[in-house]
Scaffold this motif. Structure first.
Motif, short mmCIF file in Angstrom:
data_model
loop_
_atom_site.label_atom_id
_atom_site.label_comp_id
_atom_site.label_asym_id
_atom_site.label_seq_id
_atom_site.Cartn_x
_atom_site.Cartn_y
_atom_site.Cartn_z
N ARG A 1 0.83 -1.20 0.00
CA ARG A 1 0.00 0.00 0.00
C ARG A 1 0.87 1.26 0.00
N HIS B 1 2.11 1.81 -3.42
CA HIS B 1 1.05 2.38 -4.26
C HIS B 1 0.88 3.87 -3.99
N ALA B 2 0.87 4.26 -2.71
CA ALA B 2 0.75 5.68 -2.37
C ALA B 2 1.91 6.48 -2.92
N THR C 1 1.45 7.11 -6.62
CA THR C 1 0.23 7.75 -7.12
C THR C 1 0.02 9.12 -6.50
N TRP C 2 -0.66 9.19 -5.34
CA TRP C 2 -1.07 10.50 -4.84
C TRP C 2 0.02 11.25 -4.09
N ASP D 1 -3.90 3.02 3.18
CA ASP D 1 -4.85 2.83 2.09
C ASP D 1 -5.78 4.02 1.91
N THR D 2 -5.40 5.17 2.47
CA THR D 2 -6.10 6.42 2.20
C THR D 2 -5.57 7.00 0.90
N VAL D 3 -6.45 7.60 0.11
CA VAL D 3 -6.03 8.37 -1.07
C VAL D 3 -6.37 9.82 -0.80
N PHE E 1 -6.47 13.63 -2.25
CA PHE E 1 -6.45 14.49 -3.43
C PHE E 1 -6.12 15.91 -2.98
N VAL F 1 -6.13 -2.41 -6.65
CA VAL F 1 -5.61 -1.22 -7.31
C VAL F 1 -4.40 -1.59 -8.14
N LEU G 1 -4.31 6.15 -10.09
CA LEU G 1 -5.17 6.74 -9.06
C LEU G 1 -6.63 6.56 -9.45
N ASP H 1 -10.12 11.76 -10.26
CA ASP H 1 -10.26 12.93 -9.39
C ASP H 1 -11.73 13.25 -9.16
#
Length: 215
Positions: free
Chosen positions: A20, A23-24, A27-28, A90-92, A94, A201, A206, A209
């Motif tokens: 995770r 992934h973070a 991505t974000w 596992d927070t996204v 923006f 994912v 991501l 949006d």
């Protein structure tokens, strides 16, 4: 406006959590100039940029400890941030949407923002005092104004001594010790945890949006 927001991410040392974090990172997280990841003392990972804190890695006091000491580190690491964001792996987040929504608040005040949640586990002894209290659900992220974060840490030892589950206990502490109640944001969502990041994912993609402004 990302210079006004400092983000720290609480994670763990198990393989699924490291996936995770990866992934973070891919991505974000690059959208922010100010973000770091923390884990327990035995599970730091320099290759992923996960910093070890002097905390255990369990899901009770360990998560409380990482949340509190991570906040203390965030205040030091981000001296110009008006807002401190505590996310999990596992927070996204923006960036632009968050900055847009936070404009309705005065960061000079004591502000606590998240997805209002209620613990209904009244049959479990550790939640007896928190049962039915509104708090910011941890999975969607928790946002604290800088003055609130600073005042909260004046009570660091008391919070460390009494916290048994990070989000519910943090909300209870803020409400009854500092008289601060959670504010809702329409874009903060509390969703079920991923079972395995790789199953849900892609490492380089991501979610779309959110539109601005929110309806």
């Amino acid at each position: 406006m990302d210079h006004e927001v400092g983000v720290y991410v609480v994670t763990s040392g198990l393989e699924e959590y490291r996936a995770r974090v990866l992934h973070a990172r891919q991505t974000w997280a690059p959208r922010f100039s100010e973000v770091f990841f923390v884990s327990g003392e035995s599970t730091g990972n320099a290759s992923l940029g996960i910093e070890a804190l002097p905390c255990s890695d369990d899901e009770e006091r360990g998560v409380c400890c990482k949340t509190i000491l991570g906040l203390e580190l965030a205040l030091s690491r981000f001296p110009h941030a008006s807002w401190l964001v505590r996310a999990v792996d596992d927070t996204v987040v923006f960036r632009d949407q968050l900055a847009h929504e936070l404009r309705v608040f005065d960061p000079r005040q004591h502000i606590y923002v998240g997805a209002p949640s209620v613990t209904l586990l009244c049959h479990i002894a550790k939640f007896a005092n928190q049962c039915g209290d509104l708090h910011a659900g941890g999975g969607g992220g928790v946002v604290l104004s800088r003055p609130l974060a600073e005042d909260l840490l004046l009570h660091k030892q008391l919070l460390l001594d009494t916290c048994l589950h990070d989000d519910a206990f943090l909300g209870h502490f803020l409400r009854y010790v500092l008289d601060v109640h959670v504010h809702a944001l329409p874009g903060v969502l509390q969703e079920p945890r991923f079972r395995q990041a790789s199953a849900h994912v892609r490492a380089d993609v991501l979610p779309p949006d959110c539109v601005l402004p929110f309806p």
